[in-house]
Design a protein around this motif. Structure first.
Motif, PDB file in Angstrom:
ATOM      1  N   CYS A 188     -10.346   7.546  -4.118  1.00 34.43           N
ATOM      2  CA  CYS A 188      -9.685   6.984  -2.939  1.00 34.43           C
ATOM      3  C   CYS A 188      -8.229   6.627  -3.238  1.00 34.43           C
ATOM      4  O   CYS A 188      -7.403   6.503  -2.334  1.00 34.43           O
ATOM      5  CB  CYS A 188     -10.421   5.741  -2.453  1.00 34.43           C
ATOM      6  SG  CYS A 188     -10.241   4.329  -3.549  1.00 34.43           S
ATOM      7  N   GLY A 189      -7.898   6.406  -4.488  1.00 31.07           N
ATOM      8  CA  GLY A 189      -6.506   6.148  -4.840  1.00 31.07           C
ATOM      9  C   GLY A 189      -6.057   4.708  -4.705  1.00 31.07           C
ATOM     10  O   GLY A 189      -4.900   4.390  -4.960  1.00 31.07           O
ATOM     11  N   ALA A 190      -6.966   3.817  -4.333  1.00 25.14           N
ATOM     12  CA  ALA A 190      -6.569   2.419  -4.146  1.00 25.14           C
ATOM     13  C   ALA A 190      -6.069   1.803  -5.454  1.00 25.14           C
ATOM     14  O   ALA A 190      -5.109   1.036  -5.468  1.00 25.14           O
ATOM     15  CB  ALA A 190      -7.736   1.609  -3.582  1.00 25.14           C
ATOM     16  N   PHE A 216      -2.489   2.721  -6.378  1.00 22.77           N
ATOM     17  CA  PHE A 216      -1.638   1.991  -5.484  1.00 22.77           C
ATOM     18  C   PHE A 216      -1.392   0.560  -5.967  1.00 22.77           C
ATOM     19  O   PHE A 216      -0.289   0.036  -5.905  1.00 22.77           O
ATOM     20  CB  PHE A 216      -2.446   1.988  -4.196  1.00 22.77           C
ATOM     21  CG  PHE A 216      -1.744   1.632  -2.961  1.00 22.77           C
ATOM     22  CD1 PHE A 216      -0.706   2.412  -2.504  1.00 22.77           C
ATOM     23  CD2 PHE A 216      -2.173   0.546  -2.211  1.00 22.77           C
ATOM     24  CE1 PHE A 216      -0.100   2.101  -1.312  1.00 22.77           C
ATOM     25  CE2 PHE A 216      -1.571   0.244  -1.029  1.00 22.77           C
ATOM     26  CZ  PHE A 216      -0.527   1.016  -0.574  1.00 22.77           C
ATOM     27  N   ALA A 266      -7.734   5.333   0.961  1.00 20.15           N
ATOM     28  CA  ALA A 266      -7.925   4.030   0.313  1.00 20.15           C
ATOM     29  C   ALA A 266      -8.231   2.946   1.337  1.00 20.15           C
ATOM     30  O   ALA A 266      -7.746   2.965   2.457  1.00 20.15           O
ATOM     31  CB  ALA A 266      -6.673   3.649  -0.478  1.00 20.15           C
ATOM     32  N   CYS A 267      -9.045   1.977   0.922  1.00 20.83           N
ATOM     33  CA  CYS A 267      -9.388   0.880   1.839  1.00 20.83           C
ATOM     34  C   CYS A 267      -9.311  -0.448   1.103  1.00 20.83           C
ATOM     35  O   CYS A 267      -9.414  -0.503  -0.116  1.00 20.83           O
ATOM     36  CB  CYS A 267     -10.781   1.089   2.425  1.00 20.83           C
ATOM     37  SG  CYS A 267     -11.147  -0.074   3.752  1.00 20.83           S
ATOM     38  N   TYR A 299      -3.671   0.121   5.321  1.00 18.93           N
ATOM     39  CA  TYR A 299      -3.630  -0.179   3.886  1.00 18.93           C
ATOM     40  C   TYR A 299      -3.017   1.003   3.126  1.00 18.93           C
ATOM     41  O   TYR A 299      -2.173   0.830   2.263  1.00 18.93           O
ATOM     42  CB  TYR A 299      -5.036  -0.491   3.371  1.00 18.93           C
ATOM     43  CG  TYR A 299      -5.091  -0.722   1.881  1.00 18.93           C
ATOM     44  CD1 TYR A 299      -4.366  -1.762   1.299  1.00 18.93           C
ATOM     45  CD2 TYR A 299      -5.847   0.102   1.053  1.00 18.93           C
ATOM     46  CE1 TYR A 299      -4.398  -1.970  -0.069  1.00 18.93           C
ATOM     47  CE2 TYR A 299      -5.881  -0.097  -0.318  1.00 18.93           C
ATOM     48  CZ  TYR A 299      -5.153  -1.136  -0.870  1.00 18.93           C
ATOM     49  OH  TYR A 299      -5.181  -1.327  -2.224  1.00 18.93           O
ATOM     50  N   ASP A 300      -3.432   2.203   3.482  1.00 21.05           N
ATOM     51  CA  ASP A 300      -2.890   3.406   2.839  1.00 21.05           C
ATOM     52  C   ASP A 300      -1.640   3.854   3.606  1.00 21.05           C
ATOM     53  O   ASP A 300      -1.493   5.027   3.955  1.00 21.05           O
ATOM     54  CB  ASP A 300      -3.961   4.506   2.841  1.00 21.05           C
ATOM     55  CG  ASP A 300      -3.927   5.339   1.564  1.00 21.05           C
ATOM     56  OD1 ASP A 300      -2.918   5.252   0.842  1.00 21.05           O
ATOM     57  OD2 ASP A 300      -4.895   6.076   1.308  1.00 21.05           O
ATOM     58  N   TRP A 301      -0.739   2.915   3.837  1.00 21.25           N
ATOM     59  CA  TRP A 301       0.319   3.112   4.827  1.00 21.25           C
ATOM     60  C   TRP A 301       1.311   4.214   4.456  1.00 21.25           C
ATOM     61  O   TRP A 301       1.796   4.947   5.313  1.00 21.25           O
ATOM     62  CB  TRP A 301       1.043   1.784   5.087  1.00 21.25           C
ATOM     63  CG  TRP A 301       2.088   1.903   6.137  1.00 21.25           C
ATOM     64  CD1 TRP A 301       3.421   1.683   6.001  1.00 21.25           C
ATOM     65  CD2 TRP A 301       1.881   2.287   7.510  1.00 21.25           C
ATOM     66  NE1 TRP A 301       4.061   1.898   7.205  1.00 21.25           N
ATOM     67  CE2 TRP A 301       3.140   2.273   8.133  1.00 21.25           C
ATOM     68  CE3 TRP A 301       0.752   2.642   8.257  1.00 21.25           C
ATOM     69  CZ2 TRP A 301       3.310   2.598   9.486  1.00 21.25           C
ATOM     70  CZ3 TRP A 301       0.911   2.974   9.598  1.00 21.25           C
ATOM     71  CH2 TRP A 301       2.190   2.947  10.196  1.00 21.25           C
TER      72      TRP A 301
END
Ligand code: SF4
Ligand code: SF4
Ligand code: SF4
Lengths: 64, 490
Positions: free
Chosen positions: A13-15, A18, B73-74, B132-134
């Motif tokens: 998801c890539g969170a 980030f 992403a969340c 969030y995944d702006w």
């Protein structure tokens, strides 16, 4: 002293990429990996490792 | 009363909705003037919603939306979600959308715009959280706007990060935002959200839901202040928030939400979600309808929502996503506006006619006295007409007919009957149970066998109104039905 990603659990998801304050996480091929040289386990920056806090999958961002 | 579209600005402070809208869309590309706004609607608001399939019940019969799944992403965890699948807030749970980079998304949007002339809206609804995944959401919108300036943008979010990107949203003229709000009481929230990630920290329990609630309310207020239309989605979870949604409805209405859409929890152990695994069930069609009825005095409810997947393409109720997977998108595409422009002209005419026939359909029913209120299921491909074969329908649109008129109240998904061969009886049984509470089916054509079975189950069937406008067909059928009864008595 570093964290790692358990690839089998990762949803990509890539969170974590980030949130990592040290740009230690990046995509290699189609997997996210943590660069042990850059990872500080977020010490001195945050109370807890950011990748583990944001990751939706349990036991996926863990100490190496 | 004519029900041209299923929306009205909520009563208080109606003037506030983008009173300051600086950009009036040019007459050349929009159906300016021809399809006029319903009387009850502020012209500014009508201008914003009239071509948006999700906000306008009327538009959903003519215009198409597409979603691109650029935001994986969340920042929260919902008990009805496991991250293998798309965000269940906006999409149907259990589906996986094709993820893409913003650059790929732009190529895809242009390809679709060239071929699907009904396209009017580009939405980003995940598969994680668009706000969030702006960075990815923003990049996609900005690049598309350069190529197709008249396309409308919308996005969906859980609201936690909405306040952080509200300035960008305003600047980019995104005039529709969907917020998923399942609770206004953190005690209830704690049963839905195990944790959130906020201010560099994971929060759990009541504290997590308290923060989420405050951020959602802040987001809603900001949208209101800036004149951006806010739609609220709520997932109905029996025994957890079903009664509570009455309170949610009251609060979001007070804060200026424009539409409130209640969707059923879809729960299946195979999806591996917390709710799925712990046996939390979703509501029945009947329970959902009862709740929607209790709510509909307040916020205008959106009865035509289809819980589309995060890469859906096409008119609501259809999904042409498979025709446009990334492997079918050319490396380079140039935008050609001709198809979309000419389609808009046709729609402007059709809509005028549609409105007239709706009014006369309602008048026809108004002269009947003391007739029952019944539910009619219609098989319709698009364009507001009864134009689909029973066996091809994958959903029925459900209308309520009474001397007060004909109005859309929802839709029911069904397995298509004509799948070619075996198991037809079983499929028909499932269709009949999906038609629970419905007295009649109107379609373009139907075979003898399914007709008999439906009639045996007490459901009247007619293909005599094939290709009529839906409302005219229903009112003609309804009147015929009752004058017939009169004749029999006489
Ligand atoms: S522990 Fe902190 S520094 Fe290390 S990878 Fe995770 S977020 Fe980055
Ligand atoms: S946050 Fe977790 S699931 Fe998402 S990419 Fe990082 S390791 Fe994978
Ligand atoms: S999920 Fe609902 S709101 Fe979103 S595009 Fe589909 S119908 Fe519209």
């Amino acid at each position: 002293m570093s964290y790692k990603i358990v690839v089998e659990n990762c949803t990509a998801c890539g969170a974590c990429e980030f949130e990592c304050p040290n740009s230690a996480i990046s995509m290699k091929g189609d997997e996210f990996i943590i660069n042990a040289d850059k990872c500080t386990e977020c010490e001195g920056q945050f109370d807890s490792p950011q990748c583990a806090d944001v990751c939706p999958m349990p036991d996926t961002c863990i100490p190496a | 009363m004519s029900q041209l579209i299923n929306i009205q600005p909520l009563e208080p402070e109606r003037g506030n909705i983008r009173a300051s809208s600086p950009e009036q869309p040019s007459c050349a590309s929009s159906a300016c003037g021809k399809a006029s706004a319903p009387e009850s609607l502020d012209p500014d608001v009508w201008e914003k919603v009239k071509n948006h399939p999700c906000y306008s019940e009327d538009a959903h019969q003519y215009f198409a939306r597409m979603h691109v799944a650029v935001a994986p992403a969340c920042n929260i965890q919902c008990h009805y979600c496991n991250r293998k699948y798309d965000c269940a807030n906006e999409s149907r749970p259990g589906v996986v959308s094709e993820r893409m980079t913003p650059e790929q998304a732009v190529r895809k949007v242009v390809t679709v715009a060239n071929e699907v002339s009904q396209l009017s809206v580009l939405g980003i609804a995940g598969p994680g959280d668009a706000c969030y995944d702006w960075a990815k959401t923003k990049e996609t919108f900005e690049q598309v706007a350069k190529v197709i300036p008249d396309i409308k943008f919308c996005l969906s979010t859980n609201g936690l990060a909405l306040a952080d990107c509200i300035d960008d949203i305003t600047r980019m003229n995104i005039d529709h935002v969907t917020l998923t709000i399942n609770m206004v009481d953190p005690e209830v929230g704690a049963k839905i959200y195990p944790w959130i990630f906020f201010n560099n920290k994971r929060w759990t329990g009541i504290e997590a839901s308290q923060i989420l609630h405050e951020r959602q309310m802040l987001g809603l207020e900001m949208l209101k202040k800036r004149g951006i239309l806010a739609k609220v989605n709520s997932v109905m979870i029996p025994g957890v928030n079903d009664e509570h949604l009455l309170e949610v409805n009251r609060v979001v209405k007070e804060k200026g939400a424009f539409l409130h859409n209640v969707m059923p929890l879809i729960s299946d152990p195979a999806h591996g979600t917390h709710f799925g695994l712990t046996g939390q069930r979703g509501p029945t069609n009947q329970e959902l309808m009862n709740l929607q009825n209790r709510l509909s005095d307040g916020t205008k409810l959106m009865r035509h929502c289809r819980q589309c997947r995060a890469d859906a393409i096409g008119l609501l109720g259809e999904d042409r996503g498979q025709e446009f997977t990334m492997d079918k998108i050319p490396e380079e595409v140039a935008y050609n506006p001709a198809n979309r422009d000419s389609y808009r002209d046709i729609v402007a005419q059709e809509r005028g006619e549609h409105l007239e026939q709706k009014q006369s359909a309602d008048k026809k029913l108004a002269v009947l006295e003391e007739k029952p209120t019944i539910l009619v299921a219609v098989a319709s491909k698009q364009g507001g007409r009864i134009n689909q074969h029973f066996g091809h329908a994958q959903e029925f649109q459900i209308y309520e007919a009474s001397p007060d008129g004909v109005k859309l109240i929802g839709h029911r998904k069904i397995p298509p009957y004509c799948t070619g061969g075996n198991g037809e009886d079983e499929v028909l049984d499932r269709i009949i149970s999906a038609l629970d509470g419905v007295q009649a089916v109107l379609c373009a054509r139907i075979g003898d066998c399914p007709r008999e079975k439906l009639e045996k189950a007490g459901i009247k069937v007619s293909d005599a109104y094939a290709h009529d406008w839906i409302e005219s067909g229903i009112s003609a059928w309804y009147s015929a039905c009752f004058s017939e009864e009169k004749r029999q008595i006489a």
